[in-house]
Structures are given as C-alpha cells and as structure tokens.
Design a protein around this motif. Structure first.
Motif, mmCIF file in Angstrom:
data_model
loop_
_atom_site.group_PDB
_atom_site.id
_atom_site.type_symbol
_atom_site.label_atom_id
_atom_site.label_comp_id
_atom_site.label_asym_id
_atom_site.label_seq_id
_atom_site.Cartn_x
_atom_site.Cartn_y
_atom_site.Cartn_z
ATOM 1 N N ARG A 143 0.861 -1.186 0.000
ATOM 2 C CA ARG A 143 0.000 0.000 0.000
ATOM 3 C C ARG A 143 0.896 1.235 0.000
ATOM 4 N NH1 ARG A 143 -1.972 3.301 4.417
ATOM 5 N NH2 ARG A 143 -3.961 4.307 3.935
ATOM 6 N N ILE A 144 0.781 2.067 -1.036
ATOM 7 C CA ILE A 144 1.612 3.270 -1.149
ATOM 8 C C ILE A 144 0.786 4.488 -0.762
ATOM 9 C CG2 ILE A 144 2.874 4.760 -2.747
ATOM 10 C CD1 ILE A 144 3.902 2.301 -4.129
ATOM 11 N N ASN A 145 1.227 5.121 0.328
ATOM 12 C CA ASN A 145 0.505 6.232 0.930
ATOM 13 C C ASN A 145 1.460 7.383 1.256
ATOM 14 O OD1 ASN A 145 -1.841 7.443 2.138
ATOM 15 N ND2 ASN A 145 -0.996 6.970 4.149
ATOM 16 N N GLU A 146 2.535 7.488 0.487
ATOM 17 C CA GLU A 146 3.581 8.450 0.801
ATOM 18 C C GLU A 146 4.336 8.788 -0.470
ATOM 19 O OE1 GLU A 146 4.672 10.950 2.389
ATOM 20 O OE2 GLU A 146 4.757 9.967 4.352
ATOM 21 N N CYS A 147 5.129 9.862 -0.414
ATOM 22 C CA CYS A 147 5.990 10.239 -1.534
ATOM 23 C C CYS A 147 6.866 11.408 -1.105
ATOM 24 C CB CYS A 147 5.166 10.619 -2.777
ATOM 25 S SG CYS A 147 4.048 12.028 -2.535
ATOM 26 N N ASP A 148 7.950 11.626 -1.823
ATOM 27 C CA ASP A 148 8.820 12.768 -1.542
ATOM 28 C C ASP A 148 8.121 14.088 -1.813
ATOM 29 O OD1 ASP A 148 11.354 11.811 -0.614
ATOM 30 O OD2 ASP A 148 11.710 10.972 -2.603
ATOM 31 N N GLU A 149 7.248 14.085 -2.804
ATOM 32 C CA GLU A 149 6.570 15.318 -3.192
ATOM 33 C C GLU A 149 5.720 15.885 -2.054
ATOM 34 O OE1 GLU A 149 7.814 13.279 -6.841
ATOM 35 O OE2 GLU A 149 6.915 12.634 -4.938
ATOM 36 N N ARG A 150 5.350 15.062 -1.111
ATOM 37 C CA ARG A 150 4.475 15.482 -0.019
ATOM 38 C C ARG A 150 5.132 16.507 0.899
ATOM 39 N NH1 ARG A 150 2.444 11.403 4.777
ATOM 40 N NH2 ARG A 150 0.807 12.714 5.653
ATOM 41 N N LYS A 151 6.423 16.315 1.200
ATOM 42 C CA LYS A 151 7.088 17.191 2.159
ATOM 43 C C LYS A 151 8.424 17.729 1.642
ATOM 44 C CE LYS A 151 5.133 14.728 6.144
ATOM 45 N NZ LYS A 151 5.443 13.937 7.353
ATOM 46 N N ASN A 152 8.627 17.643 0.330
ATOM 47 C CA ASN A 152 9.904 18.078 -0.248
ATOM 48 C C ASN A 152 11.084 17.329 0.361
ATOM 49 O OD1 ASN A 152 9.378 19.836 -2.348
ATOM 50 N ND2 ASN A 152 9.163 21.611 -1.007
ATOM 51 N N THR A 153 10.915 16.036 0.553
ATOM 52 C CA THR A 153 11.984 15.213 1.110
ATOM 53 C C THR A 153 12.765 14.536 -0.012
ATOM 54 O OG1 THR A 153 10.414 13.375 1.332
ATOM 55 C CG2 THR A 153 10.764 14.779 3.264
ATOM 56 N N ARG A 154 13.813 13.832 0.378
ATOM 57 C CA ARG A 154 14.578 13.017 -0.557
ATOM 58 C C ARG A 154 14.698 11.602 -0.005
ATOM 59 N NH1 ARG A 154 19.893 16.228 -2.878
ATOM 60 N NH2 ARG A 154 18.789 17.810 -4.111
ATOM 61 N N GLY A 155 14.581 10.635 -0.879
ATOM 62 C CA GLY A 155 14.803 9.261 -0.476
ATOM 63 C C GLY A 155 13.567 8.438 -0.234
ATOM 64 N N VAL A 156 12.408 9.081 0.011
ATOM 65 C CA VAL A 156 11.190 8.321 0.274
ATOM 66 C C VAL A 156 10.758 7.555 -0.966
ATOM 67 C CG1 VAL A 156 8.739 8.482 0.866
ATOM 68 C CG2 VAL A 156 10.417 9.849 2.115
#
Length: 342
Positions: free
Chosen positions: A82-95
């Motif tokens: 189940r994919i419920n996350e991404c880097d685009e959500r919080k301007n992160t790297r590596g997720v």
C-alpha cells in the motif's frame, strides 16, 4: 486466511494510517480471518506492506524480511504494498527510492490516490498488478449527528486538522486565513480553528490552535464548525478531508495531489493563496447547496476495507499464478539492498 500487516496500531491521537490499520484489522477479523503483525508463522497467506521504513518503532517488518520469508520459508504468501507516501508530499529526498525498492517484494500495489501512479514510487515495469483504493473515515465516529448548519449571520467557522506539522500541509493557506481574520474586510465574518501540530516557530495571531485529539473528541470539535478547509500540497491520499466531510462540513480544497479525486462534487477548489478568497466568498454564497451535497460524501471506512477484503480474496484465489510469475531472484541487487534497514 492469515494476514500479516506490517504496522502496529498506536493508542491515542495519531495519523490517519493508524486508524486505517485498526479498521482493516477489525474488518478482517470480523470476516473470520486471522491478523498478525510479524512474520513468525509459516502459514501466512497475505502480507501487507504499510510502510517500508523499519526504523520506525511501530513498523515490525519491511521488504527485506518479507523477501527472506518468501525465499526461505513460505513462497506461497502473496504480498500487497500500500503506497501512501511520496517525496513530493514534504519536499523530502529518499522516500520515493525506498518505496520503489520495497515494491520489489510486491505482487500487487495499492495506491491511495490515482495521482501517485505517475510518480517514481513503484516498479511499474515489473508488470505486477495495481489498484487505487481511496482512504475512508469511520462514520460511526465522524458523522453529522449534532452538526449545526451555518445560519448566514454568525461568523462562518472554518476548521482543519493535521497530525503532521510540515509547512506543505497548507500553512500558506492557514496563515492567510489567520491574517484575514485581522483584516477589517473579513473581521467578524469568519473564524478559523487549527487542530494538531504546527511547524516549529509558527504562531497564529488570530486563529484558535488546539492540540491533537483522539477520534471522538476530534469529531465533536469538527461538528462545531461550518466548513472544512485543506490547503495540503501533494497530499498522497489524506484522511483529514474525509473526516471533515463526514461530519457534515462542505470542503474548501486545494487543487493538488489527491484532493480533486477525493473532494470533487462536495465543495469548492482553489489553487493557492491568490484565489483562496474568491473561493471562500463563493462558499459563503453557495453554502446551503454544498451543505446538502456533502451529506452524500462516500469515502467511508466500510467502503475502503470492503475494497481491501475483495482484493485480498481475489489475490489469494489467484496466488498460484502470482507465485509462478514472481521470480523473486530476478534482481539480486534489489533483493540485497532491501536487506538494509531504512
């Protein structure tokens, strides 16, 4: 069936994923299935990856443990990611990298919003199946019972809530609302309540700030308002707007991430701070229309968990075909990289 869910529910006010796992576990057990949160048993039928980051305390296993389980103990278990996350959500790297790497272990991928399918969060080229199952909130808790419609004369009460205090949860919009309350053009016409955590150093000047609440208290607080606003940017598949809508609040939502998919037909959309005021003005004039429409809001826990139950049953029925096409050693480097904790 025996289903292993890679997430342990935490008691108290937490994020929407916590409530999702609790609801899914209860539905599975009500349907006669067994739910575990480890890979100790040799007869697991379905394994569900909720979050691949095993360094988080309530994540008991990740893709590495699943791959070892499939390779050396039980190759017939079916894996759903189940994919419920991404880097685009919080301007992160590596997720996104971690999600894509963990997706190597999956036989089927579930997205909580259609927009995620276009991101580099899964191994689309591997050819395994995918679905979109929207999140839902529990109408036994989040409902409009006791909710009061706006009378058109008192201040319009807007509210939002977020567990995470990242700026991209929409704080440009919440800050604008806070400042509008001090603007003579809006003073006395609107009120705004924020429930949850805020970015470090952030201070509201006019809005009410309340601490995170458990579900029952949260629902009661939401029902004391008139409109639910979410300014969240690149939200993967939020549950906060579901909870607000089921409490009878029309939605003011940002044209970003999953929000159009979840909110279309149950409120008004805006792009950002520049067009927020016109959207709010329109909501004031059309409030009764949207109040009536939101009564039919469909994103409930029952619909979500039933979709998962149907999917799990289908995958279990087809598992011989899935296992034959798996080729777990197809990429030894990916297998090996998944053994390192993230």
């Amino acid at each position: 069936m025996k289903i292993a869910i890679g997430y342990k529910v935490i008691e108290g006010p937490w994020g929407g994923g916590n409530r999702f796992v609790g609801a899914l576990s209860n539905a599975l057990m009500t349907a006669g299935h067994s739910v575990v949160h480890d890979l100790n048993d040799a007869d697991i039928d379905v394994i569900l990856i909720i979050d691949p980051r095993t360094r988080i305390p309530n994540i008991p296993f990740g893709a590495g443990g699943i791959l070892r389980y499939l390779a050396f103990r039980n190759p017939r278990a079916v894996v759903v990611h189940r994919i419920n996350e991404c880097d685009e959500r919080k301007n992160t790297r590596g997720v996104n990298f971690r999600l894509r790497l963990a997706n190597y272990a999956a036989d089927h991928t579930v997205f909580v919003g259609s927009w995620l399918k276009d991101l580099a969060v899964w191994r689309k080229g591997d050819g395994h199946g995918s679905s979109v199952i929207l999140n839902g909130a529990d109408p036994a808790v989040f409902n409009a019972n006791g909710s009061q419609s706006w009378n058109g004369t008192e201040p319009l009460k807007l509210v939002t809530h977020h567990w995470g205090g990242n700026w991209m949860k929409g704080f440009d919009i919440y800050q604008k609302l806070d400042r509008m309350m001090g603007d003579p053009a809006w003073a006395g016409k609107i009120e705004f309540t924020y429930i949850g955590n805020v970015p470090k150093g952030f201070v509201f000047e006019n809005a009410r700030l309340l601490a995170p609440m458990d579900a029952e208290h949260l629902a009661s607080e939401l029902r004391s308002h008139h409109v639910y606003v979410t300014g969240s940017i690149n939200e993967p598949g939020g549950n906060h707007q579901n909870e607000g809508a089921l409490c009878g609040l029309p939605l003011l939502y940002r044209n970003s991430g999953c929000m159009p998919e979840y909110c279309d037909g149950f409120g008004l959309m805006f792009d950002g701070p520049n067009d927020f005021e016109p959207a709010l003005s329109r909501m004031i004039h059309e409030y009764e229309t949207w109040r009536a429409r939101v009564a039919a809001y469909p994103c409930t826990t029952e619909r979500t968990v039933q979709s998962y139950l149907t999917l799990i049953q289908t995958l279990h029925h087809d598992r011989d075909k899935l296992v034959q096409s798996r080729h777990i050693w197809r990429n030894p480097i990916a297998f090996l990289l998944n053994q390192f904790p993230f």
